[in-house]
Each structure stands twice: as C-alpha cells, then as structure tokens.
Design an enzyme around this catalytic site. Sequence first.
Site, PDB file in Angstrom:
ATOM      1  N   GLY A   1       0.771  -1.234   0.000  1.00  8.34           N
ATOM      2  CA  GLY A   1       0.000   0.000   0.000  1.00  8.34           C
ATOM      3  C   GLY A   1       0.805   1.289   0.000  1.00  8.34           C
ATOM      4  CB  THR A   2       4.196   2.365  -1.147  1.00  6.08           C
ATOM      5  OG1 THR A   2       4.201   1.873  -2.479  1.00  6.08           O
ATOM      6  CG2 THR A   2       4.979   1.426  -0.243  1.00  6.08           C
ATOM      7  CG  ASN A   3       1.294   3.380  -5.746  1.00  4.95           C
ATOM      8  OD1 ASN A   3       1.638   4.426  -6.280  1.00  4.95           O
ATOM      9  ND2 ASN A   3       1.897   2.229  -5.970  1.00  4.95           N
TER      10      ASN A   3
ATOM     11  CG  MET B   1      -1.323  -7.612  -6.886  1.00  4.76           C
ATOM     12  SD  MET B   1      -0.587  -6.698  -8.267  1.00  4.76           S
ATOM     13  CE  MET B   1       0.819  -5.930  -7.453  1.00  4.76           C
TER      14      MET B   1
ATOM     15  CB  ILE C   1      -7.608  -9.236 -14.021  1.00  6.12           C
ATOM     16  CG1 ILE C   1      -6.088  -8.968 -14.067  1.00  6.12           C
ATOM     17  CG2 ILE C   1      -8.300  -8.638 -15.246  1.00  6.12           C
ATOM     18  CD1 ILE C   1      -5.354  -9.670 -15.190  1.00  6.12           C
ATOM     19  CG  LEU C   2     -12.029  -6.661 -10.108  1.00  5.31           C
ATOM     20  CD1 LEU C   2     -12.604  -5.394  -9.488  1.00  5.31           C
ATOM     21  CD2 LEU C   2     -12.338  -7.877  -9.242  1.00  5.31           C
TER      22      LEU C   2
ATOM     23  CG  ASN D   1      -3.950  -0.432 -12.766  1.00  3.99           C
ATOM     24  OD1 ASN D   1      -3.708  -0.727 -11.591  1.00  3.99           O
ATOM     25  ND2 ASN D   1      -3.291  -0.972 -13.778  1.00  3.99           N
TER      26      ASN D   1
ATOM     27  CG  HIS E   1       1.296  -1.228 -15.571  1.00  2.00           C
ATOM     28  ND1 HIS E   1       1.031  -2.508 -15.132  1.00  2.00           N
ATOM     29  CD2 HIS E   1       2.324  -1.345 -16.450  1.00  2.00           C
ATOM     30  CE1 HIS E   1       1.854  -3.358 -15.720  1.00  2.00           C
ATOM     31  NE2 HIS E   1       2.647  -2.678 -16.520  1.00  2.00           N
TER      32      HIS E   1
HETATM   33  C1  GAR Z   1       3.192  -0.955  -7.477  1.00  2.00           C
HETATM   34  O1  GAR Z   1       4.457  -0.886  -8.066  1.00  2.00           O
HETATM   35  C2  GAR Z   1       2.109  -0.959  -8.535  1.00  2.00           C
HETATM   36  O2  GAR Z   1       2.405  -0.143  -9.629  1.00  2.00           O
HETATM   37  C3  GAR Z   1       2.116  -2.399  -8.943  1.00  2.00           C
HETATM   38  O3  GAR Z   1       2.298  -3.123  -7.739  1.00  2.00           O
HETATM   39  C4  GAR Z   1       2.981  -2.304  -6.794  1.00  2.00           C
HETATM   40  C5  GAR Z   1       2.131  -2.209  -5.546  1.00  2.00           C
HETATM   41  O4  GAR Z   1       2.801  -1.534  -4.519  1.00  2.00           O
HETATM   42  N1  GAR Z   1       0.902  -2.738  -9.619  1.00  2.00           N
HETATM   43  C6  GAR Z   1       0.845  -3.613 -10.618  1.00  2.00           C
HETATM   44  O5  GAR Z   1       1.792  -4.245 -11.009  1.00  2.00           O
HETATM   45  C7  GAR Z   1      -0.545  -3.781 -11.231  1.00  2.00           C
HETATM   46  N2  GAR Z   1      -0.441  -4.412 -12.517  1.00  2.00           N
HETATM   47  P1  GAR Z   1       2.027  -0.878  -3.288  1.00  2.00           P
HETATM   48  O6  GAR Z   1       1.091  -1.934  -2.698  1.00  2.00           O
HETATM   49  O7  GAR Z   1       3.144  -0.541  -2.329  1.00  2.00           O
HETATM   50  O8  GAR Z   1       1.287   0.337  -3.788  1.00  2.00           O
END
Ligand code: GAR
Length: 209
Positions: free
Chosen positions: A12-14, A91, A93-94, A108, A110
């Site tokens: 969940g850093t994003n 993670m 895909i709905l 999203n 990416h």
């Molecule tokens: C992030 O790098 C995000 O872009 C990627 O997973 C990581 C999640 O990090 N997402 C994908 O690859 C989706 N196809 P987070 O949980 O720390 O945000």
Amino acid sequence: MKNIVVLVSGGGTNLQALIDAEKRGEIKGGKISCVIASKEGVYALERAAQNGIKSCVIPRKEYADIASYTKAVTDKLIEEKADLIVYAGFMTILDEQVVKAFPYKMMNVHPALIPSFCGKGYYGLHVHEEALKKGVKVSGATVHFVTEECDGGPIILQEPVAVENDDTPETLQRRIMENAEWKILPRAVSLFCEDRITIKDGKAYVDLK
Ligand code: GAR
C-alpha cells in the site's frame, strides 16, 4: 466532494502517497472514503487504520471464480457510493461487470510505460524483471483508466524513469515508485476529481491549464 475508493492487495505505498497528498490538500474535490483489500493482513489495511479510513476485506480466495468475486466487489463499490475507484497495487483482474457499472471511473497505476511490459502476467516485480531482461534504458509508470482490456484503457499520465546499469528488479521498482508512481497517481486522482479529464475517441485528454 467525490468519494474515492482505493483497492489494494499488498503493502500500500501508493495508498500512502494518496493519503499524504490528501493531507497536503493536493486532492482537490475528492476524499478517500474507503479502502478495500483482496487479502487479510496486508499492510495497506494498517495504513488505512492509522489514518482513520474505513476499510474492509473481500478475500479473493473465498470466491469460486472471478465473476462471483467481481460481483461482490461491484456491490460493495455501489454501496459505498464510489465516484472514483483507484487500483493501487490491486492484483486481481476483475471482469466486465465492474467496468460496465463504473465506466471511466476506475483508474490503475502500472509500473511501466504502457504499452511496454503490461497485460496479463505483468504485475509487481515481474514487470521490472522483464524490463531489465530486455535491457530498456527508460522505464517508468502509467496511470490509465480501467477497461475490459487488461492495462489497455485510456492513458491519463505517464512519467519516465532512467534504468541504471546495476539495477536489480528491486532497485528499479523502488526508483519508479518514488519518482513516478507516488507522484502521478495522486495527480491523476486530483485531475479526475476536478473534472479535468475527458474521453474522446477512446483517448483521455487532460486539461493541464
Ligand atoms: C506498485 O508498483 C504498482 O504499480 C504495482 O504493484 C505495486 C504495488 O505496490 N501494480 C501492478 O503491477 C498492477 N499491474 P504498493 O502496494 O506498495 O502500492
């Protein structure tokens, strides 16, 4: 104020970048109203709790197939009166049910410059492993609308990041998160909440003023 619902599956850093941006007043016209996780015990849930944000878990493993899982998530999003849904390291895909219920209301992040290193199987560290295998000199991140085509929806924002000779998937992932994802995701969310994104002929146009 638009209700922003964030979907998560991991650290969940994003999500944290969105929370921090909201605290700084950088999400104009929206607030994070709920976090939904696809797994119990993920750290993203802790981040929601620490910041007083309502959360719930809809565990993927408790559903027999993607259709019944998508239905459960879609029902919850409707119940939460979501105006914008953000996949932040989500993670799963709905299927098309959720896309039909929330057309151009889901985005999203990416960790690559779409159309490179995207689509089914390209998630998390795998994306960076493939970029390094190919030897690209520039990678980055993309924020796009979610459509029925995996990673194929209209692109909202992109940010390039240089690849270094001695990068590992982990160092490249971290640099892309810090220098691209954590910046463009909150920016795209704010642009949406300010009604500054329009879709025309399948492409997103951003009013950068
Ligand atoms: C992030 O790098 C995000 O872009 C990627 O997973 C990581 C999640 O990090 N997402 C994908 O690859 C989706 N196809 P987070 O949980 O720390 O945000």
